[in-house]
Design an enzyme around this catalytic site. Structure first.
Site, PDB file in Angstrom:
ATOM      1  NE  ARG A 109      -3.947  -2.067   2.320  1.00  0.00           N
ATOM      2  CZ  ARG A 109      -3.855  -3.375   2.623  1.00  0.00           C
ATOM      3  NH1 ARG A 109      -2.710  -3.868   3.081  1.00  0.00           N
ATOM      4  NH2 ARG A 109      -4.896  -4.169   2.475  1.00  0.00           N
ATOM      5  CG  HIS A 134      -1.053  -5.641  -4.339  1.00  0.00           C
ATOM      6  ND1 HIS A 134       0.043  -5.526  -3.516  1.00  0.00           N
ATOM      7  CD2 HIS A 134      -1.845  -6.614  -3.787  1.00  0.00           C
ATOM      8  CE1 HIS A 134      -0.065  -6.386  -2.517  1.00  0.00           C
ATOM      9  NE2 HIS A 134      -1.190  -7.043  -2.634  1.00  0.00           N
ATOM     10  CG  HIS A 205      -0.497 -11.614  -3.910  1.00  0.00           C
ATOM     11  ND1 HIS A 205      -1.322 -12.417  -3.160  1.00  0.00           N
ATOM     12  CD2 HIS A 205      -0.593 -10.383  -3.365  1.00  0.00           C
ATOM     13  CE1 HIS A 205      -1.915 -11.692  -2.219  1.00  0.00           C
ATOM     14  NE2 HIS A 205      -1.473 -10.452  -2.312  1.00  0.00           N
ATOM     15  CG  ASP A 277      -3.114  -8.030   5.142  1.00  0.00           C
ATOM     16  OD1 ASP A 277      -2.058  -8.200   4.497  1.00  0.00           O
ATOM     17  OD2 ASP A 277      -4.100  -7.425   4.672  1.00  0.00           O
ATOM     18  CD  GLU A 341       1.705 -10.424  -0.466  1.00  0.00           C
ATOM     19  OE1 GLU A 341       1.735  -9.307  -1.032  1.00  0.00           O
ATOM     20  OE2 GLU A 341       0.794 -10.753   0.316  1.00  0.00           O
TER      21      GLU A 341
END
Length: 541
Positions: A109, A134, A205, A277, A341
């Site tokens: 982000r 992304h 991803h 996350d 990631e």
């Protein structure tokens, strides 16, 4: 009546045999190229297949340079697909998913989609509330890549992102080389150049479920080599803090069941992310160091990952909601998979205290991510290690010295699979130099492999008299030797004595800035893993 029953039975048997005998282009994943061949944005989409000597199978396609499937064996040798995705192209076009995708121009982000470079303000595409995620509305996961298949184990994807695409400055020419080694590693090496200062953060991803059933990863065990993470605010933007994981549900420094603390919403960060996350700040500095490991205790499958990136975003599929049906009709429910990631930190363009993501003309962005697949268990480890010795491509893999997840191989230095490792000081025989490991003048030499007279010289190839000098006998580099002027420029290290990072040792591989020294001239291709076994320096971030 009997005749009718007999004919019916014969027909059923024929249908069964026909079904069993159905052929696939990717047999382990049961995928066919025809189901992916279509034109998208004026370019042809296709399915590409990589296989290695162990039967591991990886498929990819042009759309988003996506990994469609990865089939690996469990502890009993049974293969299964361990990533989420679809078995034909249409669901990829109909649903906004990131399954297996090449992510960019900026993975993760950017606050409000805004940042500045050299005093120039930029506004990029916003697609996640008020943020850019992304790469924006049409990130690279929705773009068509060119793919050149080099051989059965390697392909190269490439894409040119125009100046102003999704608001990002500069024309970005990028490529990534995907190599499936015989040590069961999928090596992804990214490169990119620009004609204008821009920000770049590329990643993959893939959604992993090592059980191969895409049901849940809550019982998977996760290890992260990270002492800290970057907390987020209510809109998932990093606060700028580098917070310790100590005493929190974010601590995975010991293998921990993912589901053990994921619903501890008393911990504010888990509540905000609806689970994990977050970006972890890796302790690693080089793709030769283990960044993390995922394991499924039931199937025995393991996944290690290595990178030169400073962070890893761990996402546990918190927003999968059962609305998608994947390969073989499997419903993807919440927490059916986990993403690992490797990347720079979120919102780095607005955080000067974070590692920089700015790439300028004349510079080459390089990033590497290695996913290494294996199985648990000592017996399986030893078997895989023995097999790895014979693999032609094994020595080209970045982590071949840690073959097949053999974490407990204390005697690795004595094993055949280690004799070609990059660490000369650990080689008992030093490639025919039986006494080399015992000599003080050789134990610190990084380039022992090339020393024909190592037994007789203090790591100085042409310094025949060096070994006789009292001031030189205990040193390989001669950096501090007052009388070493007769040595042949100390292996071309004319400037080495002037470099702070090299003045005390010849062992360049431990030097953070060693890429600037002559000893590291040949390490430029480390990210491509062509000479990685001979190089110990870390690629630049």
């Amino acid at each position: 009546m009997k005749t009718k029953v007999f004919l019916t039975s014969v027909l059923a048997a024929c249908l069964m045999l026909a079904s069993c005998g159905k052929s696939y282009d990717a047999p382990k994943a049961q995928l066919n190229r025809a189901d992916f061949q279509t034109e998208i944005d004026g370019k042809q989409n296709d399915l590409y297949i990589l296989t290695n000597a162990n039967g591991v199978e990886v498929t990819m396609m042009n759309f988003g340079a996506r990994i469609v499937s990865i089939c690996t064996p469990d502890k009993n040798g049974k293969f299964a697909d361990i990533v989420l995705g679809f078995d034909n192209i249409q669901p990829y076009l109909d649903n906004k998913t990131d399954f297996g995708a090449f992510i960019g121009r900026y993975g993760n982000r950017i606050d409000k989609g805004q940042f500045s470079i050299d005093g120039i303000e930029y506004q990029v595409s916003v697609n996640d509330g008020t943020n850019s995620l992304h790469g924006g509305v049409k990130g690279y996961q929705y773009c068509m890549f060119d793919i050149e298949q080099i051989n059965n184990q390697q392909l190269v994807v490439s894409y040119t992102s125009a100046d102003g695409e999704m608001g990002f400055p500069g024309t970005l020419n990028m490529k990534a080389t995907y190599t499936l080694t015989d040590c069961n590693s999928l090596v992804i090496a990214y490169e990119a150049t620009t004609d204008k200062a821009t920000v770049v953060n590329l990643t993959n991803h893939s959604y992993f479920n090592l059980a191969g059933d895409a049901q849940s990863v809550l019982d998977h065990m996760l290890y992260l080599n990270a002492d800290a993470y970057t907390p987020v605010n209510d809109i998932f933007i990093t606060t700028g803090e580098i917070a310790s994981v100590e005493g929190t549900p974010m601590d995975f420094r010991q293998p921990t069941r993912i589901g053990e603390r994921i619903n501890n919403y008393d911990f504010d960060q888990l509540k905000k992310g609806n689970g994990y996350d977050h970006n972890w700040v890796l302790n690693t500095k080089c793709p030769k160091e283990l960044a993390g490991k995922l394991a499924d205790p039931v199937s025995g499958r393991t996944l290690e990952f290595y990178t030169n990136e400073p962070g890893v975003q761990v996402y546990t599929g918190n927003f999968l909601d059962g609305s998608l049906k994947g390969k073989k009709g499997v419903v993807y429910n919440q927490r059916a998979a986990i993403c690992l990631e490797t990347q720079h930190y979120p919102d780095s363009p607005n955080r000067p205290e974070f590692p920089s993501v700015v790439v300028r003309p004349g510079e080459t962005y390089k990033s590497i991510c290695i996913y290494k697949f294996g199985v648990c268990g000592k017996a399986a480890c030893e078997q895989a290690a023995a097999a790895c010795d014979k693999k032609e491509n094994c020595d080209k893999a970045a982590n071949c010295e840690k073959k097949a997840n053999c974490d407990k191989k204390q005697n690795c230095a004595k094993k055949a699979e280690c004799t070609k490792a990059a660490n000369c000081e650990k080689k008992a025989n030093c490639d025919k130099k039986q006494d080399c490991a015992k000599k003080a003048e050789c134990t610190k030499a990084a380039n022992c492999d090339k020393k024909q007279n190592c037994e007789k010289a203090a790591a100085c190839d042409k310094k025949q008299d060096c070994a006789k000098k009292a001031e030189c006998t205990k040193a390989a580099a001669c950096d501090k030797k007052q009388n070493c002027e007769k040595a042949a420029a100390c292996e071309k290290k004319q400037d080495c004595a002037k470099k702070a990072e090299c003045t005390k040792a010849a062992n360049c591989e431990k030097k953070a800035n060693c890429e600037k020294t002559a000893a590291c001239d040949k390490k430029a291709n480390c990210d491509k893993k062509q000479n990685c076994e001979k190089a110990s320096a870390c690629p630049k971030r």
